[in-house]
Design a protein around this motif. Structure first.
Motif, PDB file in Angstrom:
ATOM      1  N   PRO A 146       0.807  -1.228   0.000  1.00 21.94           N
ATOM      2  CA  PRO A 146       0.000   0.000   0.000  1.00 21.94           C
ATOM      3  C   PRO A 146       0.836   1.273   0.000  1.00 21.94           C
ATOM      4  O   PRO A 146       0.430   2.283  -0.584  1.00 21.94           O
ATOM      5  N   PHE A 147       2.008   1.229   0.625  1.00 20.58           N
ATOM      6  CA  PHE A 147       2.808   2.447   0.713  1.00 20.58           C
ATOM      7  C   PHE A 147       3.499   2.770  -0.606  1.00 20.58           C
ATOM      8  O   PHE A 147       3.622   3.936  -0.987  1.00 20.58           O
ATOM      9  N   VAL A 148       3.941   1.736  -1.339  1.00 17.43           N
ATOM     10  CA  VAL A 148       4.457   1.956  -2.696  1.00 17.43           C
ATOM     11  C   VAL A 148       3.332   2.465  -3.589  1.00 17.43           C
ATOM     12  O   VAL A 148       3.509   3.411  -4.364  1.00 17.43           O
ATOM     13  N   THR A 149       2.161   1.832  -3.471  1.00 21.16           N
ATOM     14  CA  THR A 149       1.005   2.232  -4.283  1.00 21.16           C
ATOM     15  C   THR A 149       0.658   3.691  -4.067  1.00 21.16           C
ATOM     16  O   THR A 149       0.489   4.460  -5.026  1.00 21.16           O
ATOM     17  N   TRP A 150       0.538   4.104  -2.810  1.00 14.42           N
ATOM     18  CA  TRP A 150       0.132   5.481  -2.528  1.00 14.42           C
ATOM     19  C   TRP A 150       1.237   6.488  -2.804  1.00 14.42           C
ATOM     20  O   TRP A 150       0.963   7.660  -3.083  1.00 14.42           O
TER      21      TRP A 150
ATOM     22  N   VAL B 250      14.098  -3.201  -7.649  1.00 13.27           N
ATOM     23  CA  VAL B 250      13.477  -4.416  -8.186  1.00 13.27           C
ATOM     24  C   VAL B 250      12.213  -4.751  -7.394  1.00 13.27           C
ATOM     25  O   VAL B 250      11.172  -5.086  -7.970  1.00 13.27           O
ATOM     26  N   VAL B 251      12.284  -4.636  -6.077  1.00 12.77           N
ATOM     27  CA  VAL B 251      11.115  -4.915  -5.237  1.00 12.77           C
ATOM     28  C   VAL B 251      10.002  -3.919  -5.550  1.00 12.77           C
ATOM     29  O   VAL B 251       8.830  -4.292  -5.688  1.00 12.77           O
ATOM     30  N   ARG B 252      10.353  -2.650  -5.679  1.00 16.16           N
ATOM     31  CA  ARG B 252       9.358  -1.631  -5.985  1.00 16.16           C
ATOM     32  C   ARG B 252       8.724  -1.893  -7.356  1.00 16.16           C
ATOM     33  O   ARG B 252       7.493  -1.842  -7.504  1.00 16.16           O
ATOM     34  N   PHE B 253       9.538  -2.203  -8.350  1.00 16.38           N
ATOM     35  CA  PHE B 253       9.023  -2.444  -9.698  1.00 16.38           C
ATOM     36  C   PHE B 253       8.155  -3.695  -9.723  1.00 16.38           C
ATOM     37  O   PHE B 253       7.142  -3.754 -10.435  1.00 16.38           O
TER      38      PHE B 253
END
Length: 477
Positions: free
Chosen positions: A44-48, A289-292
């Motif tokens: 959720p934090f990457v998404t937002w 890589v984790v974020r992507f």
């Protein structure tokens, strides 16, 4: 095209219209800091972070609030097990949160309110609900009466009859209805407590987010986000207590919920012991890589976690990184005349920007936005393969601006774009020039074994040599 979002409250996509023109107010449920964040926390934090970046790109002034639930049973139990106070545990894991989320490139929210710092606001809200008759006190505990809220269940789609039928048999008999929930809990030995009109105690879980969001964002605001597991009971209860408190409907205009992360298509959870801490994942995969990986699937869809999927994301990211290197290479070339190829590149950049905006305007579709980026990367590489000696810098700039726009919104390729990698790569470039020259000399002498050995050794460490009209170029696999 207008921005459309899927609203959990209405179960459909809706055109986004801000409460206040030009401004967007966002509340995202944060972590309960009793352990290191796991990959499910990160989604959720990457998404937002990306949603906020895009809203700001669209010209909105965004106020982003994200809480820490620093008073909770899990924190208290962990503290008691270690023989320390609750705040020691909370502070330790809040620091752990920032450590890994900073690595993932998640920009800080504007405000990070904590439960422990908002006890007066929580007590005031509970007292108001008691005074209105929508809450009641029993032996120092205060409960919200769900039957007093006519629309209870409107977010989750559940009815009170269904909820009551599914309630556990050991439900607290002091409650007027099995689904009534605690707003205030009376003090128990070994727990933190604050004075209140009902005696010493601490807040219930749900009341905290209502009190803090109302304080910082007002009685009605634009977005509330979190994982799908929070729809019921947490967000359902937030709506009930907030709208009863303020007499304003809606409390939140757009509810956005991200899907679960699964392992072998089974929901990740601590009870199943199939959860993975972000700090452990980062020992094997880079933060980008984790974020992507997270952004490669639409935020509402389930995301299946595996080393194979992460490795695949790493390979995909490397292809995007190569396009940045190509742009930087083209920028160093002498300026040339307009050509059909450069006009094609400009047209591709214009189309890519439109496609990117269409993807993000359609409920923040980062997966499709990433596909647009791959398409533009292909066009950039095609253009590079056709130029020799000089190139149309106007076309290069047009492609670069759009490519970097998408990358910035997704929060990837940061080091490559800001020049840090290029600075560090200066010595590497010089060394590679020497190695390539040695190999070329070996080929001229027809020392094929030496030339092949150089190529193979480079390949063994992930460096590929490519022949081009401009000579031999190298890139990472």
């Amino acid at each position: 095209m207008s921005l459309k979002v899927f609203n959990t409250l209405t179960k459909q996509k809706e055109e986004f219209v801000p409460v206040e023109p030009g401004k967007v107010k966002v509340y995202v449920c944060g972590v309960t800091p009793y352990n290191h964040p796991h990959i499910g926390n990160a989604r959720p934090f990457v998404t937002w972070d990306v949603i906020r970046r895009y809203l700001e790109y669209r010209g909105f002034d965004v106020l982003h609030v994200q809480n820490f639930t620093d008073v909770d049973d899990k924190i208290i139990n962990t503290a008691n097990a270690e023989g320390v106070t609750w705040d020691v545990i909370a502070n330790r894991y809040i620091a752990a949160y920032f450590e890994v989320m900073d690595k993932l490139g998640i920009r800080h929210a504007h405000l990070y309110p904590r439960v422990s710092e908002h006890i007066p606001e929580i007590i005031n809200m509970v007292q108001t609900l008691v005074d209105k008759g929508t809450a009641y006190e029993v032996d120092g505990d205060v409960y919200y009466s769900v039957v007093q809220f006519e629309d209870y269940g409107k977010l989750s789609g559940r009815t009170l009859d269904d909820m009551q039928a599914g309630a556990r048999v050991d439900v607290d008999e002091r409650k007027k209805h099995p689904m009534d929930f605690a707003l205030w809990k009376s003090a128990k030995p070994g727990e933190p407590a604050w004075e209140s009109p009902w005696g010493p105690g601490r807040p219930g879980w749900h009341i905290e987010c209502s009190a803090m969001s109302l304080k910082y964002l007002g009685k009605t605001f634009d977005f509330h986000g979190g994982g799908s597991d929070l729809i019921f009971p947490h967000h359902e209860n937030e709506i009930a207590q907030s709208e009863a408190f303020s007499d304003i409907d809606p409390f939140v205009h757009y509810w956005l919920h991200n899907g679960f992360i699964t392992v072998n298509e089974e929901k990740m959870s601590k009870s199943l012991n199939n959860f993975f801490l972000v700090k452990d994942i980062l020992e094997h995969f880079s933060p980008e890589v984790v974020r992507f990986f997270i952004l490669s699937t639409h935020y509402r869809s389930p995301l299946d976690f595996s080393d194979e999927r992460l490795s695949e994301s790493g390979r995909s990211l490397e292809r995007l990184r190569t396009a940045v290197e190509t742009i930087q290479h083209l920028e160093k070339m002498p300026a040339g005349a307009v050509s059909t190829d450069s006009e094609n590149l400009i047209a591709a950049a214009v189309q890519a920007k439109q496609d990117f905006e269409s993807a993000m305007d359609d409920d923040f579709n980062t997966a499709l936005a990433g596909s647009v980026m791959f398409g533009l990367a292909k066009e950039i590489n095609i253009y590079q393969s056709k130029v020799s000696g000089d190139c149309d810098q106007k076309a290069v700039i047009a492609a670069k601006e759009v490519y970097y726009l998408i990358a910035d919104t997704l929060g990837i390729l940061v080091a490559e774009r800001d020049g840090k990698v290029e600075e560090q790569a200066g010595l590497v470039d010089q060394l590679m020039e020497i190695i390539i020259e040695i190999r070329q000399q070996a080929r001229q002498k027809k020392d094929w074994s030496m030339a092949d050995a150089v190529r193979d050794r480079l390949g063994g460490i992930g460096i590929i040599l490519e022949d081009s009209p401009q000579g031999v170029r190298w890139k990472k696999r």
